[in-house]
Design a protein around this motif. Structure first.
Motif, PDB file in Angstrom:
ATOM      1  N   LYS A   1     -13.901  25.832  -0.102  1.00  0.00           N
ATOM      2  CA  LYS A   1     -14.346  25.408  -1.435  1.00  0.00           C
ATOM      3  C   LYS A   1     -15.644  24.612  -1.320  1.00  0.00           C
ATOM      4  O   LYS A   1     -15.818  23.813  -0.396  1.00  0.00           O
ATOM      5  CB  LYS A   1     -13.273  24.551  -2.111  1.00  0.00           C
ATOM      6  CG  LYS A   1     -11.906  25.215  -2.227  1.00  0.00           C
ATOM      7  CD  LYS A   1     -11.906  26.350  -3.210  1.00  0.00           C
ATOM      8  CE  LYS A   1     -10.485  26.784  -3.595  1.00  0.00           C
ATOM      9  NZ  LYS A   1      -9.645  27.214  -2.463  1.00  0.00           N
ATOM     10  N   PRO A   2     -16.584  24.806  -2.254  1.00  0.00           N
ATOM     11  CA  PRO A   2     -17.836  24.046  -2.217  1.00  0.00           C
ATOM     12  C   PRO A   2     -17.634  22.603  -2.670  1.00  0.00           C
ATOM     13  O   PRO A   2     -16.613  22.262  -3.282  1.00  0.00           O
ATOM     14  CB  PRO A   2     -18.731  24.809  -3.195  1.00  0.00           C
ATOM     15  CG  PRO A   2     -17.767  25.437  -4.155  1.00  0.00           C
ATOM     16  CD  PRO A   2     -16.549  25.776  -3.351  1.00  0.00           C
ATOM     17  N   ASP A   3     -18.618  21.772  -2.389  1.00  0.00           N
ATOM     18  CA  ASP A   3     -18.611  20.378  -2.836  1.00  0.00           C
ATOM     19  C   ASP A   3     -18.628  20.364  -4.362  1.00  0.00           C
ATOM     20  O   ASP A   3     -19.573  20.867  -4.977  1.00  0.00           O
ATOM     21  CB  ASP A   3     -19.858  19.672  -2.288  1.00  0.00           C
ATOM     22  CG  ASP A   3     -19.944  18.209  -2.710  1.00  0.00           C
ATOM     23  OD1 ASP A   3     -19.166  17.762  -3.567  1.00  0.00           O
ATOM     24  OD2 ASP A   3     -20.838  17.510  -2.180  1.00  0.00           O
TER      25      ASP A   3
ATOM     26  N   LYS B   1     -23.712  29.731  -8.083  1.00  0.00           N
ATOM     27  CA  LYS B   1     -24.074  29.854  -6.671  1.00  0.00           C
ATOM     28  C   LYS B   1     -22.894  30.248  -5.787  1.00  0.00           C
ATOM     29  O   LYS B   1     -23.084  30.805  -4.706  1.00  0.00           O
ATOM     30  CB  LYS B   1     -24.638  28.522  -6.160  1.00  0.00           C
ATOM     31  CG  LYS B   1     -25.952  28.103  -6.799  1.00  0.00           C
ATOM     32  CD  LYS B   1     -26.419  26.777  -6.204  1.00  0.00           C
ATOM     33  CE  LYS B   1     -27.735  26.332  -6.798  1.00  0.00           C
ATOM     34  NZ  LYS B   1     -28.199  25.034  -6.223  1.00  0.00           N
ATOM     35  N   TYR B   2     -21.686  29.916  -6.211  1.00  0.00           N
ATOM     36  CA  TYR B   2     -20.494  30.136  -5.400  1.00  0.00           C
ATOM     37  C   TYR B   2     -19.509  31.032  -6.155  1.00  0.00           C
ATOM     38  O   TYR B   2     -19.435  30.970  -7.382  1.00  0.00           O
ATOM     39  CB  TYR B   2     -19.819  28.800  -5.063  1.00  0.00           C
ATOM     40  CG  TYR B   2     -20.755  27.813  -4.416  1.00  0.00           C
ATOM     41  CD1 TYR B   2     -21.049  27.886  -3.055  1.00  0.00           C
ATOM     42  CD2 TYR B   2     -21.355  26.802  -5.167  1.00  0.00           C
ATOM     43  CE1 TYR B   2     -21.920  26.978  -2.464  1.00  0.00           C
ATOM     44  CE2 TYR B   2     -22.218  25.890  -4.586  1.00  0.00           C
ATOM     45  CZ  TYR B   2     -22.502  25.986  -3.232  1.00  0.00           C
ATOM     46  OH  TYR B   2     -23.366  25.095  -2.653  1.00  0.00           O
ATOM     47  N   PHE B   3     -18.743  31.825  -5.402  1.00  0.00           N
ATOM     48  CA  PHE B   3     -17.825  32.763  -6.028  1.00  0.00           C
ATOM     49  C   PHE B   3     -16.460  32.700  -5.349  1.00  0.00           C
ATOM     50  O   PHE B   3     -16.354  32.419  -4.150  1.00  0.00           O
ATOM     51  CB  PHE B   3     -18.406  34.173  -5.997  1.00  0.00           C
ATOM     52  CG  PHE B   3     -19.714  34.261  -6.734  1.00  0.00           C
ATOM     53  CD1 PHE B   3     -19.743  34.421  -8.112  1.00  0.00           C
ATOM     54  CD2 PHE B   3     -20.921  34.109  -6.058  1.00  0.00           C
ATOM     55  CE1 PHE B   3     -20.940  34.453  -8.800  1.00  0.00           C
ATOM     56  CE2 PHE B   3     -22.127  34.142  -6.746  1.00  0.00           C
ATOM     57  CZ  PHE B   3     -22.143  34.313  -8.120  1.00  0.00           C
ATOM     58  N   THR B   4     -15.435  32.954  -6.132  1.00  0.00           N
ATOM     59  CA  THR B   4     -14.060  32.767  -5.667  1.00  0.00           C
ATOM     60  C   THR B   4     -13.619  33.907  -4.744  1.00  0.00           C
ATOM     61  O   THR B   4     -14.398  34.806  -4.409  1.00  0.00           O
ATOM     62  CB  THR B   4     -13.105  32.651  -6.863  1.00  0.00           C
ATOM     63  OG1 THR B   4     -13.042  33.911  -7.545  1.00  0.00           O
ATOM     64  CG2 THR B   4     -13.572  31.571  -7.838  1.00  0.00           C
ATOM     65  N   ASP B   5     -12.352  33.875  -4.354  1.00  0.00           N
ATOM     66  CA  ASP B   5     -11.838  34.818  -3.353  1.00  0.00           C
ATOM     67  C   ASP B   5     -11.560  36.211  -3.890  1.00  0.00           C
ATOM     68  O   ASP B   5     -11.493  37.169  -3.121  1.00  0.00           O
ATOM     69  CB  ASP B   5     -10.543  34.274  -2.748  1.00  0.00           C
ATOM     70  CG  ASP B   5     -10.770  33.027  -1.912  1.00  0.00           C
ATOM     71  OD1 ASP B   5     -11.700  33.032  -1.090  1.00  0.00           O
ATOM     72  OD2 ASP B   5     -10.017  32.049  -2.083  1.00  0.00           O
ATOM     73  N   HIS B   6     -11.342  36.347  -5.213  1.00  0.00           N
ATOM     74  CA  HIS B   6     -10.922  37.624  -5.780  1.00  0.00           C
ATOM     75  C   HIS B   6     -11.780  38.025  -6.973  1.00  0.00           C
ATOM     76  O   HIS B   6     -12.479  37.190  -7.553  1.00  0.00           O
ATOM     77  CB  HIS B   6      -9.450  37.560  -6.220  1.00  0.00           C
ATOM     78  CG  HIS B   6      -8.498  37.287  -5.108  1.00  0.00           C
ATOM     79  ND1 HIS B   6      -8.175  36.007  -4.719  1.00  0.00           N
ATOM     80  CD2 HIS B   6      -7.795  38.132  -4.286  1.00  0.00           C
ATOM     81  CE1 HIS B   6      -7.317  36.061  -3.708  1.00  0.00           C
ATOM     82  NE2 HIS B   6      -7.075  37.330  -3.431  1.00  0.00           N
TER      83      HIS B   6
ATOM     84  N   ILE C   1     -15.958  38.464 -12.209  1.00  0.00           N
ATOM     85  CA  ILE C   1     -16.099  37.558 -11.070  1.00  0.00           C
ATOM     86  C   ILE C   1     -16.077  36.129 -11.592  1.00  0.00           C
ATOM     87  O   ILE C   1     -16.359  35.880 -12.774  1.00  0.00           O
ATOM     88  CB  ILE C   1     -17.385  37.841 -10.266  1.00  0.00           C
ATOM     89  CG1 ILE C   1     -18.627  37.764 -11.163  1.00  0.00           C
ATOM     90  CG2 ILE C   1     -17.306  39.201  -9.572  1.00  0.00           C
ATOM     91  CD1 ILE C   1     -19.954  37.936 -10.409  1.00  0.00           C
ATOM     92  N   LEU C   2     -15.731  35.185 -10.724  1.00  0.00           N
ATOM     93  CA  LEU C   2     -15.543  33.795 -11.122  1.00  0.00           C
ATOM     94  C   LEU C   2     -16.407  32.882 -10.249  1.00  0.00           C
ATOM     95  O   LEU C   2     -16.540  33.115  -9.044  1.00  0.00           O
ATOM     96  CB  LEU C   2     -14.083  33.387 -10.964  1.00  0.00           C
ATOM     97  CG  LEU C   2     -13.023  34.286 -11.610  1.00  0.00           C
ATOM     98  CD1 LEU C   2     -11.628  33.779 -11.262  1.00  0.00           C
ATOM     99  CD2 LEU C   2     -13.216  34.348 -13.118  1.00  0.00           C
ATOM    100  N   SER C   3     -16.933  31.823 -10.873  1.00  0.00           N
ATOM    101  CA  SER C   3     -17.821  30.913 -10.150  1.00  0.00           C
ATOM    102  C   SER C   3     -17.594  29.478 -10.599  1.00  0.00           C
ATOM    103  O   SER C   3     -17.770  29.164 -11.784  1.00  0.00           O
ATOM    104  CB  SER C   3     -19.286  31.308 -10.409  1.00  0.00           C
ATOM    105  OG  SER C   3     -20.179  30.390  -9.805  1.00  0.00           O
ATOM    106  N   PRO C   4     -17.208  28.571  -9.693  1.00  0.00           N
ATOM    107  CA  PRO C   4     -17.116  27.156 -10.069  1.00  0.00           C
ATOM    108  C   PRO C   4     -18.532  26.606 -10.301  1.00  0.00           C
ATOM    109  O   PRO C   4     -19.429  26.816  -9.486  1.00  0.00           O
ATOM    110  CB  PRO C   4     -16.458  26.508  -8.849  1.00  0.00           C
ATOM    111  CG  PRO C   4     -16.764  27.423  -7.705  1.00  0.00           C
ATOM    112  CD  PRO C   4     -16.860  28.806  -8.279  1.00  0.00           C
ATOM    113  N   VAL C   5     -18.723  25.925 -11.434  1.00  0.00           N
ATOM    114  CA  VAL C   5     -20.076  25.509 -11.818  1.00  0.00           C
ATOM    115  C   VAL C   5     -20.107  24.063 -12.286  1.00  0.00           C
ATOM    116  O   VAL C   5     -19.112  23.506 -12.746  1.00  0.00           O
ATOM    117  CB  VAL C   5     -20.644  26.417 -12.939  1.00  0.00           C
ATOM    118  CG1 VAL C   5     -20.762  27.854 -12.465  1.00  0.00           C
ATOM    119  CG2 VAL C   5     -19.797  26.335 -14.212  1.00  0.00           C
ATOM    120  N   GLY C   6     -21.314  23.494 -12.164  1.00  0.00           N
ATOM    121  CA  GLY C   6     -21.612  22.206 -12.759  1.00  0.00           C
ATOM    122  C   GLY C   6     -22.433  22.422 -14.009  1.00  0.00           C
ATOM    123  O   GLY C   6     -22.305  23.440 -14.691  1.00  0.00           O
TER     124      GLY C   6
END
Length: 356
Positions: free
Chosen positions: A17-19, A27-32, A162-167
């Motif tokens: 998992k990213p910071d 910028k970051y994408f999940t496992d599925h 697709i999924l991406s945790p974001v700020g």
């Protein structure tokens, strides 16, 4: 397409998992990821959740050549109570199909797709960040995949999520941004694709964004394509103006995107008994209101930023500073209310959230 059995193939290698305090946006994408295929002989078929991985496409896949593709954007949130919530996802599914129709892409079963999307988010719920202002961005999209250079709608497609945790979308966060009024390039024209979320609308805007960046402005404010006189939307947001205590926003006219956050803001303002006018708004009217001191606030609305106050508009060499470059009370109240509903911190009287 009707509800079909959803195949789930779990990943064997999970990512770190990213910071959560340095997420940025997209910028970051999940496992599925979720995938559904389409063929004219079968319709939409084989819904599946699979490990996130690169795609293999024929070089002649029509998406590369004619841009037949559409997308959506929505978010998932974790509240203080640990509940995962989506914000008005049915609105995004409806808009996705409106975009599909404009791009000659076969419609998806909105209810079925939403159920698959919920399952994907549930599987990936550990990826949803909990820091203030963060969320899990959800990107559904469709691409044309037929290997054929004929200028005609594709016979095959793939729908994906697709999924991406974001700020925060803007580095400024809820601090005001500066906007460059574009007087040369055109985003959309009547009869075009301005009301659809399709890739070409965004890449065609890069030159205008370059101009904004050269003037050290965050975004572009688009004017109408015919007269370069009437305000349409900001590059990634719909736009609102508070003039002499009343709210004004460009009317939906086929050339601007019908934002889900825009719709929610209008409903909220009306519930607060604040007059809202959806109409044609000229740039000259805004300049005149600024000159006489009745332009009280300007703010953008969108899924990515939610509410983004505008502190300055630049038109050619003229700079219009709004509300002393401070966040206005209306923008702040809207932001606090919408994000509060999204995260479950405050009551949802409209039934906008969907709990997973």
């Amino acid at each position: 397409m009707t509800q079909q059995t959803l195949e789930v193939i779990p990943t064997t290698t999970k990512k770190a998992k990213p910071d959560p305090h340095a997420l940025g946006f997209g910028k970051y994408f999940t496992d599925h990821m979720l995938m559904i295929d389409y063929h004219t002989d079968k319709g939409w078929f084989r819904p599946r959740i699979v490990p996130y991985e690169p795609l293999t496409l024929d070089p002649a896949a029509m998406v590369f050549h004619y841009g037949q593709t559409v997308f959506e954007g929505l978010k998932a949130y974790v509240g203080d109570d640990g509940t995962v919530r989506l914000f008005r996802p049915e609105e995004n599914m409806q808009r996705l199909n409106r975009s599909n129709d404009r791009l000659s892409i076969p419609p998806l079963d909105e209810e079925a797709v939403l159920s698959y999307l919920k399952e994907l988010v549930t599987i990936e719920k550990d990826w949803i960040p909990t820091a203030d202002g963060t969320s899990l961005y959800i990107r559904p999209f469709v691409i044309s995949t037929e290997a054929n250079l004929s200028v005609a709608p594709s016979q095959t497609y793939t729908f994906m999520v697709i999924l991406s945790p974001v700020g925060s979308y803007y580095p400024e966060g809820m601090n005001p941004v500066s906007i460059f009024v574009e007087d040369h390039y055109t985003r959309a024209a009547p009869g075009g694709t301005g009301s659809a979320k399709t890739a070409g609308n965004y890449s065609a805007a890069y030159k205008a964004q370059d101009r904004a960046t050269a003037h050290k402005r965050s975004q572009v404010l688009w004017l109408d394509g015919l007269e370069k006189k009437y305000i349409e939307e900001v590059g990634s947001m719909n736009v609102f103006f508070k003039i002499d205590g009343e709210i004004h926003t460009p009317a939906i006219n086929g050339t601007i995107l019908e934002g889900v956050t825009r719709k929610s803001v209008i409903q909220l303002l009306e519930s607060w008994n604040m007059p809202v006018h959806e109409r044609r708004i000229s740039l000259e009217e805004i300049r005149a209101a600024h000159q006489i001191g009745t332009l009280e606030e300007v703010f953008g609305t969108g899924t990515a930023a939610v509410i983004s106050p505008v502190g300055l508009l630049q038109y050619m060499d003229e700079e219009l500073t709004i509300n002393n470059y401070e966040t206005g009370a209306t923008a702040q109240k809207l932001y606090d209310t919408i994000t509060g509903i999204q995260t479950g911190r405050i009551e949802d009287p409209f039934g906008w959230t969907v709990q997973l």
